[in-house]
Design a protein around this motif. Sequence first.
Motif, mmCIF file in Angstrom:
data_model
loop_
_atom_site.group_PDB
_atom_site.id
_atom_site.type_symbol
_atom_site.label_atom_id
_atom_site.label_comp_id
_atom_site.label_asym_id
_atom_site.label_seq_id
_atom_site.Cartn_x
_atom_site.Cartn_y
_atom_site.Cartn_z
ATOM 1 N N THR A 92 0.959 -12.641 -3.943
ATOM 2 C CA THR A 92 1.703 -11.837 -4.699
ATOM 3 C C THR A 92 0.964 -10.475 -4.409
ATOM 4 O O THR A 92 -0.668 -10.637 -4.357
ATOM 5 N N TYR A 93 1.544 -9.490 -4.023
ATOM 6 C CA TYR A 93 0.437 -8.241 -3.253
ATOM 7 C C TYR A 93 0.726 -6.936 -4.071
ATOM 8 O O TYR A 93 1.472 -6.656 -4.028
ATOM 9 N N ALA A 94 -0.836 -6.952 -4.459
ATOM 10 C CA ALA A 94 -0.340 -5.317 -5.282
ATOM 11 C C ALA A 94 -1.871 -4.332 -4.732
ATOM 12 O O ALA A 94 -3.162 -4.452 -4.404
ATOM 13 N N ASP A 95 -1.483 -2.782 -4.235
ATOM 14 C CA ASP A 95 -2.908 -2.032 -3.495
ATOM 15 C C ASP A 95 -3.098 -3.108 -1.904
ATOM 16 O O ASP A 95 -4.379 -2.701 -2.055
ATOM 17 N N GLY A 96 -3.010 -3.985 -1.692
ATOM 18 C CA GLY A 96 -3.446 -4.305 -0.426
ATOM 19 C C GLY A 96 -3.480 -5.543 -1.122
ATOM 20 O O GLY A 96 -4.697 -6.203 -0.210
ATOM 21 N N LYS A 97 -4.382 -5.665 -1.834
ATOM 22 C CA LYS A 97 -5.045 -6.926 -2.865
ATOM 23 C C LYS A 97 -3.999 -8.199 -2.815
ATOM 24 O O LYS A 97 -2.779 -8.192 -3.637
ATOM 25 N N GLU A 126 0.899 -1.530 0.316
ATOM 26 C CA GLU A 126 -0.126 0.045 0.249
ATOM 27 C C GLU A 126 1.108 1.768 0.175
ATOM 28 O O GLU A 126 -0.047 2.191 -0.334
ATOM 29 N N LEU A 127 1.979 1.204 -0.025
ATOM 30 C CA LEU A 127 3.204 2.283 0.216
ATOM 31 C C LEU A 127 2.931 2.975 -1.564
ATOM 32 O O LEU A 127 2.592 2.235 -2.849
ATOM 33 N N ASP A 128 3.037 4.559 -1.611
ATOM 34 C CA ASP A 128 2.863 4.376 -2.756
ATOM 35 C C ASP A 128 4.130 4.273 -3.630
ATOM 36 O O ASP A 128 5.346 3.982 -3.192
ATOM 37 N N ASP A 129 3.567 4.321 -4.680
ATOM 38 C CA ASP A 129 4.903 3.834 -5.570
ATOM 39 C C ASP A 129 5.434 2.239 -5.744
ATOM 40 O O ASP A 129 5.648 1.647 -6.698
ATOM 41 N N VAL A 130 5.194 1.583 -4.873
ATOM 42 C CA VAL A 130 4.844 -0.019 -4.925
ATOM 43 C C VAL A 130 4.148 -0.459 -6.645
ATOM 44 O O VAL A 130 2.724 0.156 -5.851
ATOM 45 N N VAL A 131 4.440 -1.127 -6.635
ATOM 46 C CA VAL A 131 3.818 -2.038 -7.906
ATOM 47 C C VAL A 131 2.919 -3.274 -7.182
ATOM 48 O O VAL A 131 1.776 -3.632 -7.700
ATOM 49 N N ARG A 132 4.076 -3.834 -6.597
ATOM 50 C CA ARG A 132 3.733 -5.190 -5.777
ATOM 51 C C ARG A 132 4.792 -5.855 -4.770
ATOM 52 O O ARG A 132 5.901 -5.296 -5.135
#
Length: 747
Positions: free
Chosen positions: A457-462, A444-450
């Motif tokens: 594998t996690y992206a935007d908390g999902k 959920e950190l800014d600019d983190v893709v995954r």
Amino acid sequence: MFERIAELAIRRSRLILVVAVVAVALMGAAGAGAFGKLLGGGYDDPASQSSRAEEVIDEKFGGETNLVLLVRTSEGRVDAPAADRSGRALVADLKKDQNLENVISYWDTDSPSLRSEDGRQAMVLAHVKGEGTERDEHAKSVIDAYAGSYEDTLTIKAGGGAAVTSEMGKQSEEDLVLAEAIAVPLTLILLLVVFGSLVSALLPLVIGIIAIMGTFAELYFLGSVTDVSVFAINLTTALGLGLGIDYALLMVSRFREQLAAGASVDDAVRQTMSTAGRTIAFSAATVAAALGALMVFPQYFLRSFGYAGVGVVAIAAVSTLFVMPALFVVLGHRVNSGRMPWVKTNRAGTRAPMWGRLARTVMRRPALTALPVLAVLLLAAGPLLGITFGTPDERVLPEDANSRQVSAVLQADFAGNDDAALHVVLDRSVAKDPLQSYAVTLSELDDVVRVEASTGTYADGKSTPPGPANAALGRPDAQQLNVVSTLTPKSDEAQSLVDEVRNIAAPAGAHSLVGGTDAVLVDSKDSIAGRLPLAVALVAVTTFILLFLFTGSVVQPVRALALNLVSLGATLGVMTWIFQDGHLSSLLGFTAQPMDVSMTVLMFCIAFGLSMDYEVFVTSRIKELHEAGEDNESAVANGLGHTGRIVSAAACLLAVSFFAFGTAKLSFMQMFGLGSGLAILIDAVAVRGVLVPAAMRLLGRSAWYAPPFLRTFHARYGLSESGPQAVATPEPTPADESLYVKNSTEV
């Protein structure tokens, strides 16, 4: 001591020369193996968090990804039947390669992150086994085997840390050969111009060869027991040749001066050793002190320059003090043999009226002449106000380097740069729920893709279910998470992300270590910043003590330190303006980027040490004349009159050795060469020619001040220009002065 060395040279000159020849042969035999012992890299602190994270990953997870093979299809997409078959065959071959482990690719994971957005390119990630030279050899073997065309279907280019290090090492060797091919012939030509005779011109090269061969042997033995950077070779050749010329130039000039004044060969040797020999010993001590400060840094890249620098200075000084007087005894007046056609007099004095007149002009109006020079130097230092720092990466290579092209493609065509991912290591087994919660927070950190973890594998908390690659990130006693972002590697934002990741609390009971490219940069900057005050203090204190012992004054060391800082500030400011701000980048062929933190520290120490070299040359003659009864102004003017040509000639010759590295294709070696050469010229012309006489005039008699208890101390323990009575050198008549101006090639 110097008188005893002179007597030894007089009595046993041929024996000394025989021993020197045998020593050079032995050193050359040992030094030939140095290249096989030296390593690339060395920019990180072994005790830093990023280094410890790398150690855990190597031990428990088979090593960080340090090789990226960028695979492109000749036509269609990478998952088309023909490309898919060739890709799977390539991966199978790589997994069988004994030099690799942790081979992960798009074809065996179906991970979209390993395929370009247009579908025509894919990545194969791997870890090259081994350490140091062994890893470099393994990387070269893999790259040679697979880079290029594969089954007429795929085209492969190699990138990643191992490929960058391999290409940097190869480019460094090519740069060194080119630099020496330029420096050596130019130096010989300039020596002929300066000395006006072939024999005298060859003597400095003898000392340079001894210094270089001896330091190569030193690096071979050190490389057998500890990590030593391959770039120490570059410093060894430049500094060995330069200092050999500096020291031999001073000795030859003083010896020829004594012969020209009517001294016998033996007396000329005695007087040369008691004056120029003593100066060289002190000069070498100040240069070695500045370069020795590099050993306080934990990065072996910097320590290696300390090893090489101290070694080459010591060997150059020792060989000058023992071999040169023995050569003088054997050669005698033949030191002037092989006179060049343009030289119309055999007179070999060192007095240069131009420098004496310049000093007197400056001292008549010290403020008026010094302030404009000081203003220009301070203006040149201005860009330091905006300086930023980085560490070497693929951008220091030419644009056509494969590893650099791979890095550019990964940033432009892939969703996130796996090669620049942050690697988070947890030092124990963590339950699934806490691990998932930690991975979600990171994603959920800014600019983190995954964020890739063993649980998925996690992206935007999902999250998405784990695949084959995810399973390799979990061990019974450790966990690894890869944080992939869209940020440009080594940018300010990427470095801020390192701090953000480190500030997130690890799952209860576990401790986190954060590594990766950007983490190494953050830790390297912190490590160097933490040790820099100690290094600067060591340089300043040792310089102060040595100059006090040499001059008996507490004012002279302070004056020398202040003027050196001004010239160094100007040099570093100009280098920042060029290499960070990008001016002259099209002419020199480099990519502007933050200043290399290690190379900036190195350049500071080298330039400071060489500035003190000329400081001792000039101050020694001024002090000699002052102690002979001349007033302060006459001592300065006549001292510069005697040493000005030596210093300017030595500076030009040494600058050539460094400027030759301006032809390098590694941008940080360009900066090293151009910066060191510029610092030498600024010091020899602006500082010695203008600022020193101005400062001495303004200080007046206080220039030689020391408290009574320190004067007593110096009288007992200090070193002075004592020794055999000097042979008087007649002052030139007006006709002589015109002759000197006409024949400016004579030292």
